[in-house]
Write a protein that holds these residues in place. Sequence first.
Motif, PDB file in Angstrom:
ATOM      1  N   SER A  58      56.283  51.707  22.085  1.00  0.00           N
ATOM      2  CA  SER A  58      55.318  52.468  21.277  1.00  0.00           C
ATOM      3  C   SER A  58      55.958  52.992  19.996  1.00  0.00           C
ATOM      4  CB  SER A  58      54.818  53.667  22.103  1.00  0.00           C
ATOM      5  OG  SER A  58      55.906  54.534  22.402  1.00  0.00           O
ATOM      6  N   TRP A  60      55.967  56.062  19.259  1.00  0.00           N
ATOM      7  CA  TRP A  60      56.704  57.254  19.710  1.00  0.00           C
ATOM      8  C   TRP A  60      58.124  56.870  20.109  1.00  0.00           C
ATOM      9  CZ3 TRP A  60      59.673  59.213  23.485  1.00  0.00           C
ATOM     10  CH2 TRP A  60      59.795  60.598  23.596  1.00  0.00           C
ATOM     11  N   GLU A 157      50.323  68.961  27.852  1.00  0.00           N
ATOM     12  CA  GLU A 157      49.707  68.048  26.874  1.00  0.00           C
ATOM     13  C   GLU A 157      48.346  67.550  27.382  1.00  0.00           C
ATOM     14  OE1 GLU A 157      53.836  66.155  25.019  1.00  0.00           O
ATOM     15  OE2 GLU A 157      52.669  65.008  26.439  1.00  0.00           O
ATOM     16  N   GLY A 181      49.289  55.798  31.055  1.00  0.00           N
ATOM     17  CA  GLY A 181      50.610  55.269  30.726  1.00  0.00           C
ATOM     18  C   GLY A 181      51.168  54.455  31.886  1.00  0.00           C
ATOM     19  N   ARG A 191      50.080  63.812  32.532  1.00  0.00           N
ATOM     20  CA  ARG A 191      48.959  63.929  31.582  1.00  0.00           C
ATOM     21  C   ARG A 191      47.627  63.754  32.302  1.00  0.00           C
ATOM     22  NH1 ARG A 191      52.100  60.553  26.795  1.00  0.00           N
ATOM     23  NH2 ARG A 191      53.475  62.280  26.256  1.00  0.00           N
ATOM     24  N   PHE A 214      51.335  52.033  28.085  1.00  0.00           N
ATOM     25  CA  PHE A 214      51.763  52.687  26.842  1.00  0.00           C
ATOM     26  C   PHE A 214      51.841  51.741  25.636  1.00  0.00           C
ATOM     27  CE2 PHE A 214      53.869  56.212  29.468  1.00  0.00           C
ATOM     28  CZ  PHE A 214      53.003  57.189  29.035  1.00  0.00           C
ATOM     29  N   HIS A 239      46.605  57.985  27.125  1.00  0.00           N
ATOM     30  CA  HIS A 239      47.829  58.760  27.328  1.00  0.00           C
ATOM     31  C   HIS A 239      48.816  58.634  26.177  1.00  0.00           C
ATOM     32  CE1 HIS A 239      47.549  59.187  32.042  1.00  0.00           C
ATOM     33  NE2 HIS A 239      46.446  59.548  31.422  1.00  0.00           N
ATOM     34  N   ASN A 240      48.578  57.707  25.235  1.00  0.00           N
ATOM     35  CA  ASN A 240      49.374  57.746  23.995  1.00  0.00           C
ATOM     36  C   ASN A 240      48.580  57.128  22.839  1.00  0.00           C
ATOM     37  OD1 ASN A 240      49.718  54.939  24.285  1.00  0.00           O
ATOM     38  ND2 ASN A 240      51.932  54.995  23.946  1.00  0.00           N
ATOM     39  N   ASP A 241      49.105  57.325  21.636  1.00  0.00           N
ATOM     40  CA  ASP A 241      48.422  56.830  20.430  1.00  0.00           C
ATOM     41  C   ASP A 241      48.273  55.320  20.460  1.00  0.00           C
ATOM     42  OD1 ASP A 241      48.339  59.388  19.430  1.00  0.00           O
ATOM     43  OD2 ASP A 241      49.854  59.066  17.874  1.00  0.00           O
ATOM     44  N   THR A 266      43.883  61.181  22.081  1.00  0.00           N
ATOM     45  CA  THR A 266      45.158  60.563  22.448  1.00  0.00           C
ATOM     46  C   THR A 266      46.281  61.607  22.454  1.00  0.00           C
ATOM     47  OG1 THR A 266      45.827  59.989  20.193  1.00  0.00           O
ATOM     48  CG2 THR A 266      44.423  58.396  21.315  1.00  0.00           C
ATOM     49  N   ASP A 268      50.529  62.003  21.290  1.00  0.00           N
ATOM     50  CA  ASP A 268      51.742  61.582  20.565  1.00  0.00           C
ATOM     51  C   ASP A 268      51.762  62.142  19.143  1.00  0.00           C
ATOM     52  OD1 ASP A 268      53.088  60.247  22.552  1.00  0.00           O
ATOM     53  OD2 ASP A 268      52.799  58.244  21.745  1.00  0.00           O
ATOM     54  N   CYS A 288      53.331  64.885  20.935  1.00  0.00           N
ATOM     55  CA  CYS A 288      54.481  64.845  21.828  1.00  0.00           C
ATOM     56  C   CYS A 288      55.673  64.611  20.895  1.00  0.00           C
ATOM     57  CB  CYS A 288      54.351  63.706  22.849  1.00  0.00           C
ATOM     58  SG  CYS A 288      55.740  63.605  23.982  1.00  0.00           S
TER      59      CYS A 288
END
Length: 334
Positions: A58, A60, A157, A181, A191, A214, A239-241, A266, A268, A288
């Motif tokens: 990712s 991140w 988060e 994720g 999360r 992810f 769970h993430n961008d 989202t 991150d 995050c």
Amino acid sequence: MARTTLTRTVLAAVSAAALFALGACSSDAGTQTGGGGETQAADDGVITLGFSQVGAESGWRAANTKSIQDTLTAENGFDLKFSDAQQKQENQIRAIRSYIAQQVDVIAFSPVVETGWDAVLQEAKDAGIPVILTDRAVDSSDETLYESFIGSDFVLEGEMAGQWAAEQYDGEGYQAVELQGTTGAAPAIDRKEGFESAIAGSDIEIIDSQTGNFTRAEGKTVMEGFLNAHDDIDLVFAHNDDMGLGAIEAIEAAGMTPGEDIKIITIDAVKDGMQALADGKINYIVECNPLLGPDLADITKKVLAGEEVEKRIVVKDEAFDQAAAKEALPTREY
Ligand code: AHR
């Protein structure tokens, strides 16, 4: 600065067979390697740190790797050995065993999944090598297996994301889908828990939930499946961008407008995610913070100096709506 104790010398001899290469995904900036492949860490004040990264799944993760590599430099007194586990626990265990065999001063890693670490961490402990966890936690009943854990509060988060969803959309009877994720990873478990607890009192219902590992590509594929299976999706919690960005592609390909026809939340707040938020395609992002390099350097030096360190160092996160993203983007570091 490698502190060669008798235990570690003996263990290094015993585990010489384990000193196989980490493969194309490991790098070593500066340590001299002997003809037999064994590392000769000089007793010159340089801290040799073996870091096993989750992967490159990712935006991140890219920012987190950069923070570690930019901080643990020769100028700052480090000899960083870095390996990328490609999201596989067996690769991380192999990397950690290799670092033990090389008698590094400190091992740091971000565990792909929460469970299954006790044996290899015990090997590091027996070898007298301190371990520092970054980003993700391990699920172990023995807290003496590591010195410190530096990272965000993933449950919080998820709660922040769920609280915002409940504030905005409660009463609308929203049907939500969840892009989880990596299965078994701390941020996926936590999360999910945080989000579910925060929407529990609202009428938002999670109608489907699957892992997108992810990544943007898997986020897109899973979202395509959700769109085929369900007629009336109102909200995506990713769970993430990256998975959220993949979902945007799937929603647009299905002829709908992300951020309007289907709302997206989202976690991150990396640049690509923040740009999509500022463009109105995402509705809310909980940050995050991936910039863990400076804390890792600081804690490593303290541990090696024999100073007390905090067992848990919680990294603070913010949250952004569309207006806040527009304001933050020009000076965003990652
Ligand atoms: O462990 C942190 C998570 O891992 C980030 O939210 C995600 O983008 C990454 O893959």
